[in-house]
Design an enzyme around this catalytic site. Structure first.
Site, PDB file in Angstrom:
ATOM      1  N   ARG A 142       0.834  -1.199   0.000  1.00  0.00           N
ATOM      2  CA  ARG A 142       0.000   0.000   0.000  1.00  0.00           C
ATOM      3  C   ARG A 142       0.872   1.254   0.000  1.00  0.00           C
ATOM      4  NH1 ARG A 142      -5.631   0.419   3.226  1.00  0.00           N
ATOM      5  NH2 ARG A 142      -6.312   2.367   2.347  1.00  0.00           N
ATOM      6  N   GLU A 147      -2.910   5.716  -0.172  1.00  0.00           N
ATOM      7  CA  GLU A 147      -1.690   5.275   0.487  1.00  0.00           C
ATOM      8  C   GLU A 147      -1.118   6.272   1.487  1.00  0.00           C
ATOM      9  OE1 GLU A 147      -0.130   4.568  -3.289  1.00  0.00           O
ATOM     10  OE2 GLU A 147      -0.350   2.400  -3.196  1.00  0.00           O
TER      11      GLU A 147
END
Lengths: 287, 818, 163
Positions: free
Chosen positions: B402, B772
């Site tokens: 991520r 993210e």
């Protein structure tokens, strides 16, 4: 992750189960909650040829007080301990443990008997039962016998039962008045085995500890009582210094292995810390 | 790819004058606000509405369609035999017992693949990776051969029956030892070295000068360990080759289906139009479903050879031990300040353990991804960053968790270093950040490592976070507690993200330029279908893309069907990762909608019998200026586009756009964590965590909050819990979720979130991407808080994951007992 | 290989099948009954994606043999909505954005259902502990907690109305 093949039996009576065990010997495994056994079978670490599923046997489950004992049927699910008023009100050490074993969903399947019979030093009930000085009932072809918990855990993952015996009951003596207990577990996250955990059951007379049993989880190859620690506590007027000594004894007498949960030094030291905390909480509850 | 050739080990960043030419229409500065812009009514639900997700009803009722839910007639099952060694020669594979088992059809080995030249494949970084080994294995749990059987259960039995004879070789576990080249991991390479590449950027001489003249310099080594995305759904495929049509359907858990199709075509030689990659619902990706793993290729080959559908679903242990990993950066950093305490320079040397192949999913121009964003939110005079990559006998490293291409490593380093410097100078870390931030009037800001930050207001975000958490009171509480010997810490992270790759001139995957696409079709009844080159794995594209189109065209978002993931129908795109969907495909949706709007104007002028110039747009209709009762809604126009369009206008109302962003976007934020530390056990409890994010304009606040909460838990996880651990033999010790520790609802604190809005000046709707940011920003906030709690005891740094034992050790070394 | 007849009631319908003794309950549900809403996420009872109700209690169906469920009543996510109307928990997860990729959601909802049946008005802490046998990798749990709170309130209100 699929288990190997096996022959499956679902006996409906204990006699039938024992007969099957007797017949198939070491090839057979008893399936209770299955929460340790089935993952081990899926990884093919355990490949029993015969599974004897005892979940369909009536009368193996339940919690009651009888003749000065708390009697727990081997097939009692861990979550039933959490839901039991009796356990919650009178057996705080057991109640503490019941909330930290695995996770809430696993506790609906996992059984008290399985947790003990597996003789896994990482399991929580062995230390709890050692601290309670419980007794285990094992039933085999020659009938039932009682095994003191001190004699039950004989080696790494090995209990004192014969291959053809089934654990049916655990009996915990009802604590005397002015008794208290506590189970304090340090885990990396919910659902984990203990880095270390300490079970304490003691009886006080004023500030003096007149009886105590202390047992440890996952810091020894075999579930163990911290006997040096107990000796440092029993008969003493309990002060911070005494508790510190008890903690130090417990940390010193265990024999942890280094792993992802921590080094030997860390496990010894937190065993010391947790022992102190468990004693303090148990004393608080005793009064 | 030159940087894979150890004969030419140097690759210097060649972004001369990066984005020095500003695209037209780009303003240099934007205002920061807190109010979310809403221009459409709820029945339309354009941008800014907290619209409930359109994709949810199927998931809520167990009607999602994930890879393992796909069942085709006659389908076979594949299971994989894996290596018990990290490094070993394969002497023999005896599959006879497995083949004798009833229901086993085939055992596929590397030798079988070699016959078709399919035993090696390219990675997205243009390195090579074994599909199945022919002579040696180079990581623990590596795929050795595959069993094809009529059921999952028989395949599992057959795996147990395959006898593989190995000759163990010495593993290469420590990347520093790998540099010595005593044991070579990749003997298939012409040059016998474990060194993969060296990359550097920034001005070395200028940086060295700044350090020579600096009044204060702090140095710190830190390690960001190997971690794994561990999406709850593992990877899998159903390959369905039809020998009569020559068509290969590949249902697979892919975040980048088009890129995968092209790679499959190039590797297999199958014509690309005969390959259809279908990504069904995906149970979490986080970058782990970007690469092509050996299992996928073997599964496809099995279907090709046998002519029947073949299913392969990873076990959790296979997933955690063998697919791809993130981080594994060893960082030596130095940060310099002048006599006023102003940060002036950064010098960083890094060793990257990329495992057995360079399989990072980042651009070929940036072998260390966007790591050089590491000057962060601060206005430095000079910086120099270098990275060396080595092979080790571990699975592919550096892929994803991520995180937009190594930004997490960059942010962790600069935010830890800034804290260390502030503490050393005796200045409050919040005050110190405020003193050193790039000022709002400096945007667009050119960083010393060559990036042009599009917009930002770092001060506003930090001040808001400080207000929300009650920073000054917490410092007071901390002082009181310290008097009593209690340990409480406050940690800040003011991060700058960089997301949204393209620009195509700088970013590619295997040479395919990074853009993304949208295709919108408006049906005669005013309903729409829109298709994208990206692929949601939970991000909510079916809702947010519809809201973008609703905003532009005034069609209710509920009337817009969003499709992704089928390469036969969706326009070509590079997929969803690195927070790129909104910056790229989201922008493409806007541009396609605007093309439709332009055509709609012609049709409206025709219907209203006015000149196009006399029309103005209002939410969902073209209306006559000064006479708004004379109007045609988008629905009227859609019907006319098929029934009553002007002669000189083509029928239909459709448009496609391939959007090449002029620059990356630079989301940012400030996070503050409060931790309490148990002196007896070393356990860290995150008591509070405030996150202020700025991702530019917000499409759906509900979805943005969800992205931030989830990302924060995935920031907490590596900060305190997760690490992939190998023993001295290279055996992975964290191959189950019992030992790779994903936080539950109990470990995860109640996140407190808020926002500022500083739009991107170059994105058509001013959005930046957000998925993210929290994963990138959270770990240093927690690490800084832990160190802050113990700084007075002499503790300067603790590597993540900050386990209770690490804290305990630091405390005991400082003489603190319980 | 030992084969057995198993009978169980799943979402109110009684099924009888011939199965292999080692068949896991989760595969029985997913493969034999084609109820694919129950998912698989690990092999070690950690993730809870496979959570179903067995005689009213949540169990991880990847760690129960189908044979052990013989004669029992199973409820899966497919049985939660009644007569086409979403259950308050499903509504809560939708309203509060309690799901993203949706993979853990069925197990999470089954655990929440069991939690609310034992404790209709849980505190935030009780919700977090009650759901601690189920992992979610997307949501960060905040909105799952809110979803359960939404359902608890709605179910309490409905119960009061009925009374």
């Amino acid at each position: 992750m699929i288990t190997g093949q096996f022959t499956y039996f679902a006996p409906t009576t204990i006699e039938e189960a024992i007969q099957l065990l007797d017949e198939h010997g070491f090839e057979a495994k008893i399936l209770a909650g299955g929460q340790s056994l089935i993952p081990a079978m899926r990884f093919r670490l355990s490949q029993p040829g015969v599974i004897i599923d005892i979940n369909g046997i009536d009368g193996l489950s339940g919690i009651r007080e009888e003749d000065g004992n708390l009697v727990i049927g081997a097939l009692t699910r861990e979550s039933m301990l959490e839901g039991s008023h009796l356990v919650q009100s009178r057996y705080p050490l057991l109640a503490d443990a019941a909330t930290v074993i695995a996770d809430p969903v696993v506790r609906n399947m996992a059984t008290v008997g399985g947790n003990i019979a597996h003789a896994d030093p990482a399991n929580d009930h062995p230390a709890v039962m050692l601290a309670y000085n419980a007794e285990v009932t094992a039933v085999g072809p020659n009938g039932a016998r009682t095994i003191a918990i001190d004699d039950f855990f004989v080696d790494f993952f090995e209990n004192a039962m014969e291959d053809n015996e089934i654990l049916t009951e655990i009996r915990i003596p009802t604590p005397a008045s002015n008794s208290g207990g506590a189970y304090i577990k340090l885990e990396r996250k919910v659902g984990d085995y203990a880095i270390s955990a300490v079970a304490v059951q003691l009886t006080m007379n004023g500030d003096t500890c007149i009886a105590a049993r202390i047992a440890l989880t996952n810091v020894n190859p075999v579930p163990m009582r911290a006997e040096n620690a107990e000796r440092a506590l029993v008969g003493m007027t309990v002060t911070d210094d005494v508790i510190e000594t008890v903690g130090e004894e417990a940390g010193a007498e265990c024999d942890p292995s280094p792993d992802l949960r921590g080094s030997i030094d860390y496990k010894r030291d937190i065993t010391r810390v947790l022992t102190k905390r468990a004693i303090n909480l148990a004393i608080e509850r005793a009064h | 790819m030159t940087y894979h050739d150890p004969g030419k080990p140097k690759q210097i960043d060649d972004r001369n004058e990066y984005h020095s030419e500003k695209p037209e229409g780009v303003s240099s500065q934007v205002e920061t606000t807190e109010e979310i812009r809403v221009t459409t009514p709820p029945e339309i639900s354009g941008m800014g509405h907290r619209m409930k997700r359109k994709e949810d009803p199927r998931f809520l009722q167990g009607k999602g369609n994930y890879i393992d839910d796909i069942k085709l007639p006659g389908m076979l099952y594949m299971d994989i035999v894996r290596s018990p060694y990290a490094h070993a020669k394969i002497l023999n594979i005896d599959a006879s017992a497995a083949l004798e088992l009833d229901g086993v059809l085939a055992v596929i080995t590397g030798k079988d693949l070699e016959a078709h030249n399919l035993h090696w494949m390219p990675t997205f970084q243009s390195d090579t990776q074994m599909v199945l080994p022919t002579d040696k294995v180079i990581y623990y749990a590596q795929e050795v051969c595959a069993v094809i059987a009529t059921s999952r259960y028989i395949a599992a039995d057959a795996v147990e029956l395959v006898q593989v004879e190995y000759e163990p070789l010495e593993p290469v576990i420590d990347p520093f030892e790998a540099l010595e080249d005593r044991v070579i991991v990749r003997e298939d390479k012409e040059v016998k070295t474990n060194r993969t590449w060296h990359w550097e950027t920034g001005d070395k001489d200028a940086t060295d000068k700044v350090f020579r003249e600096a009044a204060h310099v702090v140095k710190q080594y830190m390690y960001l360990p190997r971690i794994h995305v561990a999406s709850i759904e593992t990877c899998g495929m159903v390959a369905n080759y039809n020998s009569s049509t020559g068509k290969m359907q590949l249902y697979m858990t892919s975040q980048a289906p088009h890129a995968v199709r092209t790679v499959f075509a190039l590797v297999s030689g199958l014509p690309e139009q005969k390959i259809q990659v279908i990504s069904p619902d995906i149970g979490g990706g986080f970058g782990g479903k970007v690469p092509v793993y050996p299992g996928y290729v073997v599964c496809a080959v099995a279907s090709l050879l046998i002519g029947k559908p073949v299913k392969w679903i990873e076990d959790r242990s296979e997933n955690l031990q063998a697919d791809s990993f993130a981080r594994d950066y060893h960082i030596n950093a130095e940060l310099a300040a002048d006599a006023d305490g102003k940060i002036v320079g950064l010098r960083v040397d890094t060793l990257a353990d990329n495992g057995c192949t360079d399989g990072q999913a980042s651009s070929s121009k940036f072998p260390a991804g966007l790591y050089s964003i590491c000057t962060g939110a601060y206005d430095l005079k000079a910086a120099h960053v270098s990275v060396d990559s080595v092979y080790t006998t571990k699975p592919t490293g550096g892929v994803a968790y991520r995180c937009s291409f190594r930004v997490t490593e960059a942010v962790h380093m600069i935010e830890r270093m800034t804290d260390i410097l502030a503490h050393d100078l005796g200045i409050d870390p919040a005050e110190y950040r405020l003193k050193n931030f790039i000022r709002p009037d400096q945007f667009p800001y050119r960083s010393p490592t060559g990036w042009e930050y599009d917009s930002g207001n770092y001060e506003a975000a930090l001040k808001k976070a400080m207000d929300m958490i009650g920073y000054d009171d917490l410092r007071g509480e901390q002082a009181e507690k310290r008097e009593r010997g209690e340990l409480m810490g406050i940690g800040i992270s003011s991060f700058v993200e960089v997301v949204g790759a393209g620009p195509s001139k700088d970013f590619d995957i295997l040479g395919i330029k990074m853009f993304d696409s949208a295709e919108i079709r408006i049906h005669p009844t005013g309903k729409a279908l829109a298709r994208f080159g990206t692929k949601s794995q939970g991000q909510g594209h079916e809702t947010t893309y519809a809201q973008i189109i609703a905003e532009e065209l005034g069609l209710p978002a509920a009337d817009i069907e969003i499709e992704e993931g089928d390469t036969d129908t969706a326009p070509y795109g590079l997929g969803t990762y690195a927070s790129r969907s909104t910056p790229t495909a989201g922008a493409a949706a806007v541009m396609a909608a605007r093309k439709i709007k332009a055509k709609a104007k012609k049709i409206a002028a025709h219907l209203l019998e006015v000149n196009e110039d006399d029309l103005e747009w209002d939410v969902n209709k073209w209306q006559v200026k000064g006479s708004p009762e004379q109007a045609k809604t988008i629905q009227d126009i859609a019907f006319a586009a098929y029934t009553n369009h002007p002669d000189d206008v083509e029928a239909g109302l459709e448009a496609t756009d391939y959007y090449n962003p002029p620059n990356l976007t630079f989301p940012f934020g400030s996070y503050i964590a409060v931790v309490d530390i148990d002196k007896g056990t070393g356990v860290v409890k995150v008591r509070r965590f405030v996150a202020i994010d700025d991702c530019g304009n917000i499409i759906n606040p509900l979805v943005v909050e969800g992205q931030i909460h989830g990302g924060l838990t995935q920031g907490l996880a590596p900060a305190l819990y997760e690490e992939i651990v190998y023993d001295e033999n290279g055996t992975c010790l964290t191959g189950t979720l019992a030992d790779y520790l994903l936080p539950t609802a109990v470990e995860s604190p109640k996140w407190e979130t808020g926002h500022t809005i500083t739009p991107s000046p170059h994105h058509p709707i001013g959005a930046k991407g957000v998925g993210e940011s929290p994963t990138v920003g959270a770990p240093p906030a927690i690490a800084n808080a832990v160190v802050d709690a113990m700084w007075h005891l002499g503790v300067r740094h603790i590597d993540i994951p900050i386990t209770p034992e690490k804290v305990w050790k630091a405390l005991r070394e400082a003489g603190v007992q319980d | 290989m030992s084969k057995h007849t198993v009978t169980m009631t799943v979402n109110g319908t009684k099924y009888t099948r011939e199965i292999e003794s080692r068949l896991l309950l989760v595969h029985f549900i997913r493969e034999d009954l084609e109820l694919t809403g129950t998912h698989i996420g690990c092999d070690t009872t950690n993730c809870g994606a496979c959570t179903v109700l067995m005689d009213g209690f949540t169990v991880k169906s990847c760690t129960v043999f189908a044979m052990t469920a013989n004669g029992k009543s199973i409820e899966t996510i497919e049985g939660v909505a009644q007569n086409g109307a979403l259950h308050p928990l499903q509504e809560g997860f939708w309203e509060k954005h309690g799901l993203q990729c949706g993979y853990c959601t069925p197990g999470m909802i089954m655990s929440a259902k069991h939690l609310l049946s034992n404790n209709p008005n849980p505190t935030e802490d009780e919700i977090r502990w009650g759901l601690s046998g189920n992992l979610c990798r997307c949501t960060g749990y905040n909105k799952i907690v809110e979803a359960v709170q939404y359902a608890a309130e709605k179910m309490s209100a409905e119960q009061e109305q009925d009374a």
